[in-house]
Scaffold this active site. Structure first.
Site, PDB file in Angstrom:
ATOM      1  N   ARG A 312       9.321  12.714 -37.883  1.00  0.00           N
ATOM      2  CA  ARG A 312       8.590  13.973 -37.763  1.00  0.00           C
ATOM      3  C   ARG A 312       8.145  14.089 -36.304  1.00  0.00           C
ATOM      4  NH1 ARG A 312       2.930  13.504 -37.439  1.00  0.00           N
ATOM      5  NH2 ARG A 312       2.694  12.539 -39.473  1.00  0.00           N
ATOM      6  N   HIS A 316       1.811  16.550 -38.219  1.00  0.00           N
ATOM      7  CA  HIS A 316       1.980  16.618 -39.673  1.00  0.00           C
ATOM      8  C   HIS A 316       1.826  18.060 -40.146  1.00  0.00           C
ATOM      9  CE1 HIS A 316       1.528  15.736 -43.922  1.00  0.00           C
ATOM     10  NE2 HIS A 316       0.399  16.418 -43.904  1.00  0.00           N
ATOM     11  N   TYR A 325      -3.122   9.067 -33.010  1.00  0.00           N
ATOM     12  CA  TYR A 325      -2.708   7.846 -33.711  1.00  0.00           C
ATOM     13  C   TYR A 325      -1.283   7.392 -33.371  1.00  0.00           C
ATOM     14  CZ  TYR A 325      -0.704  11.472 -36.780  1.00  0.00           C
ATOM     15  OH  TYR A 325      -0.022  12.570 -37.262  1.00  0.00           O
TER      16      TYR A 325
HETATM   17  C1  LIG Z   1      -1.841  13.412 -54.582  1.00  0.00           C
HETATM   18  C2  LIG Z   1      -2.132  13.728 -53.126  1.00  0.00           C
HETATM   19  N1  LIG Z   1      -2.814  12.835 -52.376  1.00  0.00           N
HETATM   20  C3  LIG Z   1      -3.088  13.108 -51.074  1.00  0.00           C
HETATM   21  C4  LIG Z   1      -2.678  14.291 -50.515  1.00  0.00           C
HETATM   22  C5  LIG Z   1      -3.002  14.597 -49.043  1.00  0.00           C
HETATM   23  N2  LIG Z   1      -1.773  14.517 -48.243  1.00  0.00           N
HETATM   24  C6  LIG Z   1      -1.070  15.627 -47.919  1.00  0.00           C
HETATM   25  S1  LIG Z   1       0.294  15.265 -47.045  1.00  0.00           S
HETATM   26  C7  LIG Z   1      -0.040  13.617 -47.036  1.00  0.00           C
HETATM   27  C8  LIG Z   1       0.915  12.649 -46.361  1.00  0.00           C
HETATM   28  C9  LIG Z   1       2.279  12.723 -46.952  1.00  0.00           C
HETATM   29  O1  LIG Z   1       3.199  11.939 -46.252  1.00  0.00           O
HETATM   30  P1  LIG Z   1       4.712  11.868 -46.660  1.00  0.00           P
HETATM   31  O2  LIG Z   1       4.848  11.759 -48.131  1.00  0.00           O
HETATM   32  O3  LIG Z   1       5.324  10.792 -45.857  1.00  0.00           O
HETATM   33  O4  LIG Z   1       5.333  13.270 -46.286  1.00  0.00           O
HETATM   34  P2  LIG Z   1       5.366  14.018 -44.889  1.00  0.00           P
HETATM   35  O5  LIG Z   1       4.220  14.987 -44.910  1.00  0.00           O
HETATM   36  O6  LIG Z   1       5.278  13.007 -43.817  1.00  0.00           O
HETATM   37  O7  LIG Z   1       6.650  14.766 -44.859  1.00  0.00           O
HETATM   38  C10 LIG Z   1      -1.228  13.366 -47.711  1.00  0.00           C
HETATM   39  C11 LIG Z   1      -1.815  12.018 -47.896  1.00  0.00           C
HETATM   40  C12 LIG Z   1      -1.968  15.208 -51.343  1.00  0.00           C
HETATM   41  N3  LIG Z   1      -1.503  16.378 -50.882  1.00  0.00           N
HETATM   42  N4  LIG Z   1      -1.697  14.894 -52.638  1.00  0.00           N
END
Ligand SMILES: Cc1ncc(C[n+]2csc(CCOP(=O)(O)OP(=O)(O)O)c2C)c(N)n1
Length: 426
Positions: A312, A316, A325
């Site tokens: 990415r 985010h 970070y």
């Molecule tokens: C059940 C849940 N826990 C926490 C969150 C908060 N949250 C949103 S995106 C994220 C990180 C996700 O990372 P990843 O799965 O690697 O996907 P990326 O966004 O990097 O594509 C978090 C912790 C959420 N949306 N849903």
């Protein structure tokens, strides 16, 4: 695809096997098992070995310098590709990147509540989405703008959600592209349920066109229980589903190393399903690997897990600051693996595209961006009361209390709005 630059990297012939899981003869979960020829065992550096030890390398057919490589299992999926299709991959990747820039600008101008950039992940999305057939079904997370494009969505529809106009923005049945899911990993359960439904439809009517499902999720989501449950269910019932994990190395500020002590692809062995690690910035490899996996699933051999290794590049979301970070050196390294640049190098070297083509792609991208902006601004403001009204099917005292608080808060701006000649919050 031109063969001029084909070079055997020596990765094929490694002895790694693609081995369909043993068929349990579960005719309800897998109506086609036994009727289909087995997927031939292949050889590929990126495919999980029978020992359960994951590959060090990922399947790569096009490297960061635009050079091509041969892979015994996956090269046949791209060897006969019409140059128009390969040019189409470039066009789609460039389109979604241009769209992304416009959406980010709209957010910065206050027109969207937030935006989720996809820059860097275009190959993973265009490659996997293009491998799907019309009857297949995609269950995205919230960052699959490239997949949306391959499913035929008007990208402007995606922005309705981020402007707060609606909880959806499109009819999933029109394009077999499910609504975005913001609750991490929940869509993997939906995907498996849908895939099991496909299996049952086939039992009820064997003339139904075989189809498969792709469940998208990220490396962070792979830590959620929902993914584990999905994979157990899918494996148990030989559900026709491809788990497509874009490992973009970061879950907001949490690095991949914290999510997993082993390469994610290793986990597939624990569920008894084939796992493939692919260079997620190589659109040709992603396309080939996903086609293989979809064939496997559609033909009744059960699920496949794909780990697409990507990055990415940006934040985010527009609410995040990765400089807090992340090291700049890491970002610089991944920029050298850019999915668009390598395909452009290849297309030019093979004389499959010239300046005029790239100019046209750029102009078309600008036109799309203007369309997206026009449509978004014409949506007007979001009615936040709609959010309160759609939390539950029926009225709920807590929601009513929160709505009352919100209306009071809104009313407190009445004087300011009158002075400014404005009429309430957008
Ligand atoms: C059940 C849940 N826990 C926490 C969150 C908060 N949250 C949103 S995106 C994220 C990180 C996700 O990372 P990843 O799965 O690697 O996907 P990326 O966004 O990097 O594509 C978090 C912790 C959420 N949306 N849903």
């Amino acid at each position: 695809m031109g063969a001029a630059q084909q070079a055997d990297t020596g990765t094929s012939g490694s002895g790694a096997q693609v081995s369909p899981r043993p068929q349990a003869g579960n005719q309800v979960g897998n109506p086609q098992a036994g009727n289909q020829p087995p997927i031939p065992a292949g050889e590929s550096a990126g495919v999980l070995r029978n020992t359960g030890v994951g590959p060090e390398e990922a399947v790569q057919l096009l490297d960061e310098h635009g050079g091509t490589h041969h892979d015994a299992t996956f090269s046949p999926y791209i060897d006969k590709l019409d140059p128009d299709v390969v040019r189409g991959f470039y066009r789609d990747m460039a389109t979604v990147r241009r769209f992304d820039t416009e959406a980010t600008a709209l957010q910065r101008q206050g027109e969207l509540a937030m935006w989720v950039p996809v820059i860097g992940q275009e190959a993973a999305q265009i490659g996997s989405g293009s491998a799907m057939k019309k009857a297949d079904y995609a269950f995205p997370t919230y960052r699959e703008h490239g997949v949306a494009l391959t499913r035929g969505l008007d990208l402007a529809d995606l922005l309705k959600l981020f402007r707060g106009i609606t909880n959806g923005g499109w009819d999933p049945r029109e394009t077999n592209f499910h609504l975005y899911t913001l609750v991490l990993a929940a869509q993997t359960l939906h995907a498996v349920g849908y895939a099991m439904g496909i299996s049952r439809d086939l039992v009820a009517d064997p003339t139904t066109e075989p189809a498969a499902v792709v469940a998208y999720f990220g490396d962070g989501a792979s830590s959620e229980g929902d993914v584990h449950e999905s994979m157990v269910f899918a494996a148990s019932y030989d559900a026709p589903v491809v788990f497509f994990c874009q490992n973009n190395n970061w879950a907001i500020s949490v690095p991949f190393e914290v999510q997993s002590k082993v390469p994610l692809v290793n986990r597939a062995a624990g569920y008894g399903i084939p796992g493939i690690r692919v260079d997620g910035n190589d659109v040709l490899a992603v396309y080939a690997v996903t086609q293989w996996a979809l064939d496997h699933a559609r033909n009744g051999h059960g699920p496949v897990f794909i780990e697409a290794s990507t990055y990415r590049v940006g934040a985010h979301t527009t609410a995040d600051d990765p400089t807090k970070y992340r090291m700049g050196a890491e970002e610089e390294l991944w920029k050298t693996r850019d999915p668009l640049a390598r395909l452009e190098t290849y297309l030019r070297a093979e004389n499959l595209a010239d300046d005029a083509f790239f100019e046209q792609v750029k102009n078309d991208g600008d036109e799309l961006a203007a369309h997206v902006r026009r449509v978004t601004l014409a949506l007007g403001g979001a009615d936040i009361r709609h959010k309160f009204a759609t939390v539950y099917a029926e009225t709920h005292p807590l929601v009513a209390e929160e709505l009352a608080w919100f209306e009071n808060y809104e009313a407190s701006f009445a004087d300011v709005d009158t002075e400014n000649g404005q009429g309430g919050a957008a």
